[in-house]
Each structure stands twice: as C-alpha cells, then as structure tokens.
Scaffold this active site. Structure first.
Site, PDB file in Angstrom:
ATOM      1  N   TRP A   1       0.840  -1.204   0.000  1.00 20.72           N
ATOM      2  CA  TRP A   1       0.000   0.000   0.000  1.00 20.72           C
ATOM      3  C   TRP A   1       0.876   1.254   0.000  1.00 20.72           C
ATOM      4  O   TRP A   1       0.590   2.235  -0.702  1.00 20.72           O
ATOM      5  CB  TRP A   1      -0.901   0.020   1.237  1.00 20.72           C
TER       6      TRP A   1
ATOM      7  N   TRP B   1     -11.489  17.449   3.574  1.00 21.08           N
ATOM      8  CA  TRP B   1     -10.417  16.520   3.939  1.00 21.08           C
ATOM      9  C   TRP B   1      -9.056  17.187   3.972  1.00 21.08           C
ATOM     10  O   TRP B   1      -8.156  16.763   4.702  1.00 21.08           O
ATOM     11  CB  TRP B   1     -10.391  15.331   2.980  1.00 21.08           C
TER      12      TRP B   1
ATOM     13  N   TRP C   1      -6.191  10.165   3.483  1.00 23.63           N
ATOM     14  CA  TRP C   1      -7.270  11.137   3.614  1.00 23.63           C
ATOM     15  C   TRP C   1      -8.210  11.099   2.415  1.00 23.63           C
ATOM     16  O   TRP C   1      -9.429  11.219   2.564  1.00 23.63           O
ATOM     17  CB  TRP C   1      -6.706  12.547   3.824  1.00 23.63           C
TER      18      TRP C   1
END
Length: 481
Positions: free
Chosen positions: A284, A368, A391
């Site tokens: 990731w 955000w 985010w």
C-alpha cells in the site's frame, strides 16, 4: 571511468547499511564524503518543539557515529539544499553527487534545481531507487497502464517480485568502507537542537526508539508477534502494529531487508496470515508513492476531479467544529481519544486514522484537506503520499477509495475495536467511572459519571443523511485499472 571523489547526500535514508547511493558512490569513487542538510525550507515552518526534528537529530548522531567507526565522517549543514549542496560540492572539489530518489513533487523540483547547478559546474548528479522495492512505472497493468486500484496492483507487484527476487539483494557498505573520507582535523561538532533553533520535545519521555538501532529493535520485537498482526492491528489498546512508520519515513531501516525477512518467513511456512497482511501494508505504501508520482495533482485537489465539486462546511461554526475535532472535544470518545493520542505523542493507530478522518469529512462535513494538513503538522511519520492517500481514501475522493456512502459510525467502531474502553480510558480518564457499555456513548449515561466531558457536537444519524446529500453532486467514478 572512476571518480576521484564524490559526495553522498543523505535525505530520507538516515542509515549507513544497505544504502544504494552510498554503495554506488563507494564503487565508483576513490574517496566518498557524506553530508546531511538540515533543510531550512522545511524546518522554518515547524514548531520549535517538533518531535520529528528531535528524531532526525538523534538519528543523525547515530549515522555520524557509525561512519566514524568505519573511518568516515558526516558533514552537516544547515540551510537550503539548493544552495548548500552545490556549494559544498565546489568546496570539496568532488566530481559527482549521489543520492536516493525522493518522489514528492517539491523534492523532485529541488533535485532538478540541484542537478542543473551541479552540471553547470561540470559535476555529475546521480540518483537511485532506495525507499521502495518498485517505483514509478515499474509495476504496470497488462496493457501498460498505471494502476488506480490496489488489489490488481498488489497482485502485479507480488508477481514481479517472484519473477525477480534479486531486487531484494542488499547493497553492502562495509567491504568498501576504506574509501570513506576521514574526519578532518578541525571538523565542527554536530549542531545541537539549540543551534538549529529548536528545543527538546517529549520524544525521549515517550521512549520512541530513534535511528538505525531503534528501527532494528522495533522490527525484532514485531517479528515475535507478526503472526497475529492481521487481527491485532485493528485494536488500539493492543500491541499490534510494528510502530516502524516513522522509521520508514526517515529511512533508518532498509525496506529490502524487511521484505526479504517476510519472504523468508513465508518460504519457511512461518509468519502466518499476519506476515502476508503486513506485506500488503508495505505494498500500500508503494502504491500511494506511485500514485503521487504519476498524479501530482493530488496535492491540493482530489484524485477524482468530480469530488472537488463537493461543498464542504465553512464559516465560524465549521471552524469551531474543526477546533473541537483537533482538540479531542467532539463528544465521541474514540474520536477524542485518538486525537489526544496524536496531539500528545505524534502518532495515531491506523484504524483510528480512518475513524477520525471519516468523522471529520462525513460527520462534520469538513474538507479533507484541513484534516490532511493537521496530520502533516502533527504526525511523526508524516509522509505526503501515504497521508494524502489515506485522507482521500476516507473522503472517497481518492483512487480505490471507500464508497462515499460508507460512513464509519464512531460508536460502533468504538464498541467493536475498543470494547472494554481500555484505549479510551488511557486518554480520557474523566470517563473512567463509566461501564464498558456506557463509555462508547457517555451522553446516554448519568452526567455525574463523566464530569466535564462534552455532549456530541453532531448526531451521527443526522450527519450521515447530510453527507449523502452532500455527495449527490458527485457522479459515479469510472472504474480504474
């Protein structure tokens, strides 16, 4: 043709083992200098008691000590690298500067400026892959496209690794250490925090391990419990994570060594599901680095442009709600405890990062980008690619993000992942008298049991309805590769 002398510029790679740029410089040069620059373009924007500066300062001291033991020396400068690196290269008379890649847009621009200055002076500039296993366009879809969905990227990443495990080979330093430039007779001492304009933070009080030795100790401890990571990682009161994120950020560890270790565990049938899940987390990290490299517009705007049409809450009331979120005064214990954790320690459990991000964007309806900026200022492990990716995932504006209608319920998340309220009580002792059932929703308990704790600033069910209406302006995103 071998170089007479070169300079290795340390940045996000604060170690002297398995270091690509240092290895290459030693192979290609008769004499190698090493330098670290305390970058004033970054430091001047930070609070005077920044834990990250403390961490860097301690880690640099260890690097300097290790280099001294190998017969070398670490030069330290304080200024803008755009000026400091070319000037030092000229002062030392080196023929080349070596460093490792940095994938952030501002860093890419910085390095391009430094390279132009060096080449104008007849010097070389060489940069290498070091902080990831696969970078930029090394992992592509079968049609040659850039991935925007994680699972197929992960599968392609694993396939590429299986096809060429040599990418995990270490870049050894010790066999070539004799070429390190020794400490000059009148070399200045390493700068103190005060010399840099900073004061000690609470880093040592928190007992956060620093430097190469700290990273090694944390990894060895994690290996003893990695088999349970897939389950333990979700519970903030449990010792589940590796706690290595700040070491990833500053390169006090080698990602090749970590992946080699995990692959070796798996080949021996050890590590269990936890090892596989942790490896996925490392992938990731590389996925978000790849996304940032190919889509620099994500810095400041949504990965999916349609999401920039969302009308976020603004004005004095929104500012008050944002302040309550920042200060841990929302009335939702899990959210508040998580925000107190980041404020007091500079770290937040990954499950809680998702919870508080969902709460800010989908319960409070706040942009955000405001949360991203708050994390950037307070996280010890702040990494632009991962922070931005996280985010945008939570706000549904990013690649392979959660659907906009998926909205974390802060109470059910608390009940599921901190059922006994151990984490909450650690940061909210005023709730200690509440039962394990009451602590997740204290507004339902007698107020005398939670003195001074605020009522919820929003009602989750009502906020959820407003969020679904807010997101109606967004067209269904197209499916990525």
């Amino acid at each position: 043709m071998k170089l007479t002398s070169s300079l290795v510029w340390l940045r996000r790679d604060l170690r002297v083992f398995d270091h690509v740029a240092l290895h290459q410089a030693l192979l290609e040069s008769d004499k190698v200098y090493c330098v670290f620059v305390y970058d004033t373009t970054i430091l001047d924007t930070l609070p005077r008691r920044d834990r990250r500066v403390d961490f860097i300062h301690a880690s640099i001291a260890e690097v300097a000590s290790e280099l001294e033991q190998m017969g070398g020396h670490l030069i330290v400068r304080h200024g803008d690298p755009v000026h400091e690196i070319p000037a030092l290269a000229a002062e030392l008379g080196v023929e080349a500067v070596f460093c490792n890649h940095d994938y952030e847009p501002q860093a890419i621009e910085r390095d391009a400026t430094v390279e132009r200055s060096l080449r104008a002076a007849g010097r070389q500039f060489a940069s290498y892959k070091d902080q990831v296993i696969f970078e930029k366009s090394e992992v592509l879809s079968q049609t040659g496209g850039v991935f925007s969905v994680f699972t197929p990227y992960k599968n392609a990443w694993l396939k590429k690794l299986a096809a060429d495990p040599s990418v995990l080979a270490p870049y050894n330093i010790e066999p070539h250490a004799a070429r390190l430039a020794p400490r000059p007779a009148h070399a200045p001492a390493l700068p103190t925090l005060a010399d840099l304009g900073f004061e000690p933070s609470n880093l040592s009080k928190l007992k956060i391990p620093t430097g190469m030795s700290g990273a090694s100790a944390l990894f060895e401890d994690f290996l003893s419990r990695i088999a349970d990571y897939n389950v333990a990682r979700d519970y903030p009161a449990v010792k589940g994570p590796s706690y290595l994120s700040v070491h990833f950020r500053f390169g006090t560890l080698s990602v090749r060594h970590l992946v080699r270790t995990i692959v070796d565990l798996q080949e021996r049938g050890a590590g269990g599901e936890g090892a596989a899940v942790w490896l996925s987390e490392l992938i990731w990290r590389e996925f978000y680095a790849m996304i940032l490299f190919h889509n620099p517009h994500v810095v400041g705007t949504s990965y999916k442009p349609a999401y920039d049409a969302i009308e976020w809450e603004t004005g004095p009331e929104a500012d008050q709600m944002f302040d309550a979120w920042c200060e841990g005064r929302t009335g939702y214990p899990l959210v508040d405890a998580a925000m107190l954790q980041i404020n007091q320690t500079g770290w937040m459990h990954n499950r809680l990062r998702m919870v508080v991000a969902s709460f800010l964007t989908k319960d409070l309806g706040i942009d955000w980008r405001r949360g991203e900026a708050y994390f950037a200022l307070h996280l010890n492990d702040f990494d632009l690619a991962s922070n931005n990716g996280g985010w945008q995932w939570a706000s549904s504006s990013g690649c392979d993000a959660q659907p906009y209608f998926r909205i974390f319920n802060p109470v059910s998340q608390s009940e599921k992942f901190d059922g006994e309220g151990k984490f909450i009580r650690r940061y909210l002792p005023q709730l200690k008298e509440l039962s394990n059932k009451e602590i997740h929703a204290p507004w339902l308990a007698p107020r005398l049991l939670a003195p001074g704790y605020p009522a919820p600033i929003v009602k989750h069910d009502e906020a959820r309805k407003r969020t679904l209406e807010r997101y109606e302006v967004v067209k269904k995103p197209s499916t990525g590769q």
